[in-house]
Design a protein around this motif. Structure first.
Motif, short mmCIF file in Angstrom:
data_model
loop_
_atom_site.label_atom_id
_atom_site.label_comp_id
_atom_site.label_asym_id
_atom_site.label_seq_id
_atom_site.Cartn_x
_atom_site.Cartn_y
_atom_site.Cartn_z
N LEU A 210 6.19 -46.69 -3.62
CA LEU A 210 5.48 -47.40 -2.56
C LEU A 210 6.42 -48.24 -1.68
CD1 LEU A 210 2.38 -48.70 -4.52
CD2 LEU A 210 2.41 -46.90 -2.80
N ARG A 211 7.67 -48.33 -2.05
CA ARG A 211 8.61 -49.20 -1.34
C ARG A 211 8.65 -48.90 0.16
NH1 ARG A 211 14.38 -50.17 -3.80
NH2 ARG A 211 12.92 -50.31 -5.49
N GLU A 212 8.68 -47.64 0.52
CA GLU A 212 8.78 -47.30 1.94
C GLU A 212 7.52 -47.64 2.72
OE1 GLU A 212 7.95 -42.75 2.63
OE2 GLU A 212 9.29 -43.01 0.91
N TYR A 213 6.40 -47.83 2.03
CA TYR A 213 5.16 -48.17 2.71
C TYR A 213 4.90 -49.67 2.79
CZ TYR A 213 4.26 -43.24 2.02
OH TYR A 213 4.35 -41.88 2.03
N PRO B 263 7.46 -48.41 -11.72
CA PRO B 263 6.41 -47.42 -11.48
C PRO B 263 5.88 -47.43 -10.05
CG PRO B 263 5.56 -49.22 -12.83
CD PRO B 263 7.04 -49.44 -12.66
N PHE B 264 6.12 -48.50 -9.31
CA PHE B 264 5.64 -48.60 -7.93
C PHE B 264 6.76 -48.39 -6.93
CE2 PHE B 264 2.84 -51.31 -10.52
CZ PHE B 264 1.68 -50.57 -10.39
#
Length: 60
Positions: free
Chosen positions: A56-59, A52-53
């Protein structure tokens, strides 16, 4: 125009009897159970494989 809706007229005796007959059923519990069962079938299954997260990987 003041934005108010006109008042509803009162129900006639025949209307009241028809509504009472509609909601005064012996099988209302069964109908409620059927509705709940079908609504649960429409509930989406969680995707356990998806993170679900992941968005956010690129951040991080």
């Amino acid at each position: 125009m003041d934005g108010c809706t006109p008042s509803l007229t009162s129900l006639r005796e025949g209307d009241t009897k028809a509504l009472a007959a509609l909601f005064d059923r012996e099988d209302s519990d069964e109908i409620e159970t059927d509705i709940s069962k079908y609504l649960l079938l429409l509930w989406p299954e969680p995707c356990w494989e998806d993170n679900p997260f992941d968005f956010l990987r690129e951040y991080l």
